[in-house]
Design an enzyme around this catalytic site. Structure first.
Site, PDB file in Angstrom:
ATOM      1  CE1 TYR A   1       7.929   0.666  -3.122  1.00 51.72           C
ATOM      2  CE2 TYR A   1       5.980   2.056  -2.907  1.00 51.72           C
ATOM      3  CZ  TYR A   1       7.111   1.487  -2.359  1.00 51.72           C
ATOM      4  OH  TYR A   1       7.425   1.730  -1.046  1.00 51.72           O
TER       5      TYR A   1
ATOM      6  CD  GLU B   1      -1.656  -2.202   1.968  1.00 52.89           C
ATOM      7  OE1 GLU B   1      -0.591  -2.230   2.644  1.00 52.89           O
ATOM      8  OE2 GLU B   1      -2.410  -3.194   1.869  1.00 52.89           O
TER       9      GLU B   1
HETATM   10  C1  LIG Z   1      10.342   6.588  -1.835  1.00 47.11           C
HETATM   11  C2  LIG Z   1      11.803   6.467  -1.404  1.00 47.11           C
HETATM   12  C3  LIG Z   1      12.002   5.204  -0.593  1.00 47.11           C
HETATM   13  C4  LIG Z   1      12.687   6.406  -2.682  1.00 47.11           C
HETATM   14  O1  LIG Z   1      14.017   6.132  -2.289  1.00 47.11           O
HETATM   15  P1  LIG Z   1      15.242   6.617  -3.184  1.00 47.11           P
HETATM   16  O2  LIG Z   1      16.451   5.886  -2.741  1.00 47.11           O
HETATM   17  O3  LIG Z   1      15.317   8.099  -3.189  1.00 47.11           O
HETATM   18  O4  LIG Z   1      14.794   6.147  -4.634  1.00 47.11           O
HETATM   19  P2  LIG Z   1      15.736   5.768  -5.852  1.00 47.11           P
HETATM   20  O5  LIG Z   1      16.866   6.725  -5.968  1.00 47.11           O
HETATM   21  O6  LIG Z   1      16.071   4.318  -5.778  1.00 47.11           O
HETATM   22  O7  LIG Z   1      14.722   6.060  -7.052  1.00 47.11           O
HETATM   23  C5  LIG Z   1      14.381   5.065  -7.991  1.00 47.11           C
HETATM   24  C6  LIG Z   1      13.237   5.543  -8.855  1.00 47.11           C
HETATM   25  O8  LIG Z   1      12.113   5.907  -8.059  1.00 47.11           O
HETATM   26  C7  LIG Z   1      11.470   7.060  -8.591  1.00 47.11           C
HETATM   27  N1  LIG Z   1      11.588   8.137  -7.608  1.00 47.11           N
HETATM   28  C8  LIG Z   1      12.160   8.080  -6.376  1.00 47.11           C
HETATM   29  N2  LIG Z   1      11.990   9.243  -5.717  1.00 47.11           N
HETATM   30  C9  LIG Z   1      11.311  10.055  -6.541  1.00 47.11           C
HETATM   31  C10 LIG Z   1      10.843  11.396  -6.418  1.00 47.11           C
HETATM   32  N3  LIG Z   1      11.062  12.138  -5.306  1.00 47.11           N
HETATM   33  N4  LIG Z   1      10.170  11.930  -7.461  1.00 47.11           N
HETATM   34  C11 LIG Z   1       9.950  11.217  -8.584  1.00 47.11           C
HETATM   35  N5  LIG Z   1      10.371   9.924  -8.764  1.00 47.11           N
HETATM   36  C12 LIG Z   1      11.048   9.364  -7.754  1.00 47.11           C
HETATM   37  C13 LIG Z   1      12.180   7.379  -9.890  1.00 47.11           C
HETATM   38  O9  LIG Z   1      11.518   6.678 -10.912  1.00 47.11           O
HETATM   39  C14 LIG Z   1      13.551   6.785  -9.671  1.00 47.11           C
HETATM   40  O10 LIG Z   1      14.171   6.350 -10.844  1.00 47.11           O
HETATM   41  P3  LIG Z   1      14.931   7.419 -11.794  1.00 47.11           P
HETATM   42  O11 LIG Z   1      15.906   8.124 -10.905  1.00 47.11           O
HETATM   43  O12 LIG Z   1      15.555   6.541 -12.830  1.00 47.11           O
HETATM   44  O13 LIG Z   1      13.889   8.335 -12.317  1.00 47.11           O
HETATM   45  C15 LIG Z   1      12.239   7.732  -0.579  1.00 47.11           C
HETATM   46  O14 LIG Z   1      11.863   8.898  -1.288  1.00 47.11           O
HETATM   47  C16 LIG Z   1      11.618   7.796   0.817  1.00 47.11           C
HETATM   48  O15 LIG Z   1      12.163   7.224   1.758  1.00 47.11           O
HETATM   49  N6  LIG Z   1      10.490   8.510   0.958  1.00 47.11           N
HETATM   50  C17 LIG Z   1       9.825   8.680   2.267  1.00 47.11           C
HETATM   51  C18 LIG Z   1       9.258   7.383   2.786  1.00 47.11           C
HETATM   52  C19 LIG Z   1       8.303   6.765   1.791  1.00 47.11           C
HETATM   53  O16 LIG Z   1       7.542   7.449   1.120  1.00 47.11           O
HETATM   54  N7  LIG Z   1       8.350   5.430   1.706  1.00 47.11           N
HETATM   55  C20 LIG Z   1       7.456   4.667   0.850  1.00 47.11           C
HETATM   56  C21 LIG Z   1       6.284   4.222   1.669  1.00 47.11           C
HETATM   57  S1  LIG Z   1       5.125   3.282   0.693  1.00 47.11           S
END
Ligand SMILES: CC(C)(COP(=O)(O)OP(=O)(O)OC[C@H]1O[C@@H](n2cnc3c(N)ncnc32)[C@H](O)[C@@H]1OP(=O)(O)O)[C@@H](O)C(=O)NCCC(=O)NCCS
Length: 193
Positions: free
Chosen positions: A124, A112
């Site tokens: 995702y 979710e």
């Molecule tokens: C969501 C989260 C885990 C992503 O972690 P991250 O290490 O920054 O993500 P990555 O660098 O591996 O990103 C991989 C892909 O995700 C997408 N993505 C990640 N963050 C993004 C953002 N802020 N905006 C748009 N796309 C994003 C992109 O498609 C990216 O690929 P690309 O760079 O080739 O475009 C991080 O932003 C986070 O911890 N957020 C707060 C907690 C949260 O929301 N957790 C999910 C709960 S369901």
């Protein structure tokens, strides 16, 4: 200038000593963090649970977890420290969870996510999760709906081809940059799920 050695990122099983760092990232990432004892209980008592941490040169910079229930892997939590985001750490943790799910015989993975959490949804989607439904008012702090996202069959040819392509891209990705070395990219404040 002396060249710094590359930062090493590893994704490993979460242990009890990791919990203070995990909880610090949790508080920076979510508006309603799990209570402090929740991770301890998960690690000590939930035989269905599998939790990992991402470590950059020893420091915990992210964590994720899932429950492995019969043939379904349900992602329960997922976060990267705000200062370390957009460096593919989320991708590496998700790939690690999917690899474990496949090894344990899961047919699909599900989760979710807040409807408004477009960054997480993009991550995702990149890994083959697709929207399959809504849980209305799922989040108790503001009554936001949750989007349910599920993968196609994990060991099917399309998902396997996707994972091979993404794994190769990760292997070719640039090295990690430490936020301690100065400003980098578009790292912003905590996003909140
Ligand atoms: C969501 C989260 C885990 C992503 O972690 P991250 O290490 O920054 O993500 P990555 O660098 O591996 O990103 C991989 C892909 O995700 C997408 N993505 C990640 N963050 C993004 C953002 N802020 N905006 C748009 N796309 C994003 C992109 O498609 C990216 O690929 P690309 O760079 O080739 O475009 C991080 O932003 C986070 O911890 N957020 C707060 C907690 C949260 O929301 N957790 C999910 C709960 S369901």
């Amino acid at each position: 200038m002396v060249a710094r050695p590359p930062l090493r990122l590893s994704v490993e099983a979460m242990g009890l000593p990791d919990l203070p760092e995990v909880q610090a990232i949790e508080r920076l990432s979510f508006t309603t963090p799990w209570p402090p004892h929740a991770y301890r209980t998960e690690l000590q008592s939930n035989r269905l649970a599998h939790y990992v941490v991402a470590r950059a040169d020893g420091r915990v910079v992210g964590f994720a977890g899932m429950w492995l229930m019969v043939d379904e892997a349900h992602v329960t939590t997922f976060a990267v420290h705000p200062a370390w985001r957009r460096q593919r750490i989320g991708e590496r943790m998700l790939l690690s969870l999917i690899d474990v799910a496949l090894a344990r015989g899961a047919r699909e993975a599900t989760l979710e996510v807040r409807l408004s959490n477009l960054g997480a949804r993009r991550l995702y989607e990149k890994y083959g999760f697709r929207p399959v439904g809504l849980r209305p008012r799922y989040y108790s702090d503001d009554n936001e709906d949750a989007l349910i996202m599920t993968t196609e069959t994990l060991d099917g040819a399309p998902m396997q081809a996707r994972l091979a392509r993404l794994r190769a891209a990760l292997e070719a990705a640039p090295e990690l940059e430490s936020p301690d070395d100065g400003p980098a990219g578009d790292r912003g404040p905590a996003g909140g799920a």
